[in-house]
Design a protein around this motif. Structure first.
Motif, PDB file in Angstrom:
ATOM      1  N   THR A 252       0.875  -1.260  -0.029  1.00 23.76           N
ATOM      2  CA  THR A 252       0.026   0.097  -0.032  1.00 23.76           C
ATOM      3  C   THR A 252       0.920   1.024   0.016  1.00 23.76           C
ATOM      4  OG1 THR A 252      -1.558  -1.356   1.227  1.00 23.76           O
ATOM      5  CG2 THR A 252      -1.715   1.388   1.111  1.00 23.76           C
ATOM      6  N   LEU A 253       1.786   1.201   0.836  1.00 24.27           N
ATOM      7  CA  LEU A 253       2.779   2.609   1.018  1.00 24.27           C
ATOM      8  C   LEU A 253       3.445   2.467  -0.458  1.00 24.27           C
ATOM      9  CD1 LEU A 253       3.567   4.492   2.999  1.00 24.27           C
ATOM     10  CD2 LEU A 253       5.645   2.794   3.517  1.00 24.27           C
ATOM     11  N   THR A 254       3.949   1.428  -0.903  1.00 23.99           N
ATOM     12  CA  THR A 254       4.639   1.446  -2.331  1.00 23.99           C
ATOM     13  C   THR A 254       3.857   2.115  -3.389  1.00 23.99           C
ATOM     14  OG1 THR A 254       5.971  -0.186  -1.612  1.00 23.99           O
ATOM     15  CG2 THR A 254       6.019   0.185  -3.884  1.00 23.99           C
ATOM     16  N   LEU A 255       2.561   1.691  -3.523  1.00 21.12           N
ATOM     17  CA  LEU A 255       1.526   2.269  -4.491  1.00 21.12           C
ATOM     18  C   LEU A 255       1.007   3.701  -4.125  1.00 21.12           C
ATOM     19  CD1 LEU A 255       0.078  -1.294  -5.063  1.00 21.12           C
ATOM     20  CD2 LEU A 255       1.761  -0.078  -6.833  1.00 21.12           C
ATOM     21  N   GLY A 256       1.224   4.327  -2.904  1.00 18.08           N
ATOM     22  CA  GLY A 256       0.844   5.389  -2.695  1.00 18.08           C
ATOM     23  C   GLY A 256      -0.390   5.371  -2.383  1.00 18.08           C
ATOM     24  N   GLN A 257      -1.113   4.699  -1.820  1.00 19.08           N
ATOM     25  CA  GLN A 257      -2.491   4.594  -1.350  1.00 19.08           C
ATOM     26  C   GLN A 257      -2.627   4.993   0.256  1.00 19.08           C
ATOM     27  OE1 GLN A 257      -4.693   3.687  -3.792  1.00 19.08           O
ATOM     28  NE2 GLN A 257      -3.183   4.248  -4.923  1.00 19.08           N
ATOM     29  N   ASP A 258      -3.927   4.829   0.829  1.00 15.69           N
ATOM     30  CA  ASP A 258      -3.983   5.267   1.882  1.00 15.69           C
ATOM     31  C   ASP A 258      -3.559   4.335   3.088  1.00 15.69           C
ATOM     32  OD1 ASP A 258      -5.178   6.117   4.596  1.00 15.69           O
ATOM     33  OD2 ASP A 258      -6.849   6.955   3.939  1.00 15.69           O
ATOM     34  N   ILE A 259      -2.423   4.283   3.757  1.00 18.22           N
ATOM     35  CA  ILE A 259      -1.938   3.497   4.690  1.00 18.22           C
ATOM     36  C   ILE A 259      -2.923   3.105   6.050  1.00 18.22           C
ATOM     37  CG2 ILE A 259      -0.319   4.950   5.750  1.00 18.22           C
ATOM     38  CD1 ILE A 259       0.387   1.355   5.059  1.00 18.22           C
ATOM     39  N   ALA A 260      -3.338   4.164   6.510  1.00 14.98           N
ATOM     40  CA  ALA A 260      -3.936   3.992   7.554  1.00 14.98           C
ATOM     41  C   ALA A 260      -5.266   3.230   7.342  1.00 14.98           C
ATOM     42  CB  ALA A 260      -4.266   5.231   8.351  1.00 14.98           C
ATOM     43  N   TYR A 261      -6.016   3.387   6.231  1.00 18.84           N
ATOM     44  CA  TYR A 261      -7.310   2.742   5.920  1.00 18.84           C
ATOM     45  C   TYR A 261      -7.168   1.426   5.771  1.00 18.84           C
ATOM     46  CZ  TYR A 261     -11.122   1.322   2.790  1.00 18.84           C
ATOM     47  OH  TYR A 261     -12.063   0.584   2.092  1.00 18.84           O
ATOM     48  N   VAL A 262      -6.016   0.897   4.947  1.00 21.29           N
ATOM     49  CA  VAL A 262      -5.675  -0.503   4.686  1.00 21.29           C
ATOM     50  C   VAL A 262      -5.307  -1.184   5.706  1.00 21.29           C
ATOM     51  CG1 VAL A 262      -4.373  -1.799   2.990  1.00 21.29           C
ATOM     52  CG2 VAL A 262      -5.122   0.135   2.167  1.00 21.29           C
ATOM     53  N   SER A 263      -4.375  -0.707   6.327  1.00 21.28           N
ATOM     54  CA  SER A 263      -3.646  -1.083   7.829  1.00 21.28           C
ATOM     55  C   SER A 263      -4.664  -1.411   8.820  1.00 21.28           C
ATOM     56  CB  SER A 263      -2.527  -0.460   8.355  1.00 21.28           C
ATOM     57  OG  SER A 263      -1.276  -0.277   7.336  1.00 21.28           O
ATOM     58  N   VAL A 264      -5.468  -0.695   9.156  1.00 20.07           N
ATOM     59  CA  VAL A 264      -6.759  -0.683  10.074  1.00 20.07           C
ATOM     60  C   VAL A 264      -7.675  -1.916   9.605  1.00 20.07           C
ATOM     61  CG1 VAL A 264      -8.745   0.177  11.202  1.00 20.07           C
ATOM     62  CG2 VAL A 264      -6.324   1.579  11.130  1.00 20.07           C
ATOM     63  N   THR A 265      -7.967  -1.845   8.375  1.00 19.59           N
ATOM     64  CA  THR A 265      -8.911  -2.953   7.880  1.00 19.59           C
ATOM     65  C   THR A 265      -8.242  -4.383   7.958  1.00 19.59           C
ATOM     66  OG1 THR A 265      -9.745  -1.604   6.320  1.00 19.59           O
ATOM     67  CG2 THR A 265     -10.264  -3.844   5.777  1.00 19.59           C
ATOM     68  N   HIS A 266      -6.977  -4.553   7.794  1.00 18.51           N
ATOM     69  CA  HIS A 266      -6.192  -5.697   7.731  1.00 18.51           C
ATOM     70  C   HIS A 266      -6.131  -6.336   9.305  1.00 18.51           C
ATOM     71  CE1 HIS A 266      -5.413  -6.873   3.658  1.00 18.51           C
ATOM     72  NE2 HIS A 266      -5.130  -5.532   3.400  1.00 18.51           N
ATOM     73  N   ILE A 267      -5.711  -5.273  10.135  1.00 15.54           N
ATOM     74  CA  ILE A 267      -5.911  -5.454  11.462  1.00 15.54           C
ATOM     75  C   ILE A 267      -7.059  -6.201  12.014  1.00 15.54           C
ATOM     76  CG2 ILE A 267      -5.428  -4.521  13.853  1.00 15.54           C
ATOM     77  CD1 ILE A 267      -3.303  -2.396  12.493  1.00 15.54           C
ATOM     78  N   ILE A 268      -8.077  -5.424  11.719  1.00 16.18           N
ATOM     79  CA  ILE A 268      -9.488  -6.022  12.039  1.00 16.18           C
ATOM     80  C   ILE A 268      -9.552  -7.294  11.497  1.00 16.18           C
ATOM     81  CG2 ILE A 268     -11.842  -5.304  12.115  1.00 16.18           C
ATOM     82  CD1 ILE A 268     -11.508  -2.360  12.238  1.00 16.18           C
TER      83      ILE A 268
END
Length: 348
Positions: free
Chosen positions: A312-328
């Protein structure tokens, strides 16, 4: 002599990882420092080379990734929390559909027994699913290979999907390079404390994916507070990615080529099924929430938290949104899987 041999095996694996990473960078591969070592070490394992993943280094470098992810969190992101509601509401439905498709593949195509197929199909963390599956009487080796294959294949296919279908290229460029001297001594001390204390607090508080999530939270706090304004140096982040990629590829060591190819083949079909479900849900979210499809897709792609966050970070996307979703997602799977299996077993 055995200890020396182990060090030599680990050294060989890291050497292959570094060379593969350099090759991936040279040919312009997305996420080269992790994807390159993953592919190179997997090929080495399949060729029967004595490679051993640097497992002792992984607990050291994982918090570094957490600190890196936290550096991408800004105060403005908290104003977007309300827009994540639909993603989290649909997440249990997605997990049920994705796991159902994957279970069908492992059971019918792979011929796995019900316990092994169930825990192989769960899109959770490898270590957690391996422990739960083995405790339930599943084949721990097949479960481990299934999840290792899932992480490997998800990253590979997601990179292809972004490049060929969505037309999204890596957001990383030379302008994003952070040299060692970009950080003052106080920055190193603060970020180092975020890594160490975050990993410890994460375990004490029983946070999901504690070695990543704990440092990510503390790093996010110090960056939002303005105590630190830069991310960890790029060379340190590259080192962490090489270690992670090498560990993933080396998980296939000890299995025969026939077994690896068969499990990767079945895993590929199962993973493609899960990704197809992810695309359907991501399309729904993107249309309703007027969100980029690329961002919604990354949030639902069933890879590992660390690997998907880096992508996500490499592709320039919203890191917080993606990380939180995966954590949940991982938390839900760990919490629900045992009870779901008991219910499923009674129904069966």
């Amino acid at each position: 002599m055995k200890g020396v041999s182990r060090h030599q095996d680990t050294g060989l694996a890291l050497t292959i990882g570094v060379v593969s990473g350099l090759l991936g960078f040279w040919i312009g591969m997305p996420l080269p420092w992790m994807l390159g070592p993953m592919i190179g070490t997997t090929i080495a394992a399949m060729a029967g080379l004595p490679v051993r993943g640097p497992g002792k280094l992984r607990p050291i470098v994982i918090p570094v990734i957490g600190v890196l992810l936290g550096s991408g969190i800004t105060a403005e992101l908290f104003g977007q929390l309300g827009s994540w509601a639909l993603t989290l509401i649909l997440l249990p439905l997605f997990l049920t559909a994705a796991a159902g498709v994957s279970y069908f593949v492992y059971r019918r195509l792979g011929g796995y027994d019900p316990v092994t197929a169930f825990y192989s199909a769960m899109p959770g963390g490898l270590n957690e699913m391996l422990l739960l599956g083995a405790a339930a009487g599943g084949d721990d080796k097949k479960i481990a290979l299934a999840h290792a294959a899932r992480v490997l294949i998800v990253i590979f296919l997601v990179v292809l999907y972004f490049g060929l279908v969505l037309g999204v290229r890596s957001g990383q460029s030379g302008q994003n390079y952070v040299p060692l001297d970009a950080l003052a001594l106080t920055d190193y001390l603060i970020l180092g404390l975020c890594a160490v204390l975050g990993a410890v607090l994460g375990k004490v508080l029983h946070l999901p994916a504690a070695p990543v999530f704990g440092p990510m939270i503390l790093s996010g706090i110090v960056h939002v507070a303005g105590w630190v304004h830069v991310a960890p140096p790029t060379v340190i982040v590259i080192t962490a990615q090489i270690v992670i990629g090498t560990v993933i590829g080396a998980r296939f060591v000890g299995a025969s080529v026939k077994e690896i190819l068969r499990d990767i083949g079945v895993g590929t079909v199962a993973t493609v099924g899960m990704l197809a479900v992810a695309i359907l849900f991501a399309e729904t979210i993107a249309r309703i929430m007027d969100m980029p499809l690329s961002q919604a897709f990354l949030a639902y792609a069933p890879g590992g938290l660390t690997e998907m966050s880096l992508l996500t970070l490499t592709l320039g996307q919203d890191i917080a949104y993606v990380s939180v979703t995966h954590i949940i997602r991982i938390t839900m799977i760990i919490a629900i899987a045992p009870a779901a299996f008991r219910w499923f077993n009674r129904r069966r």
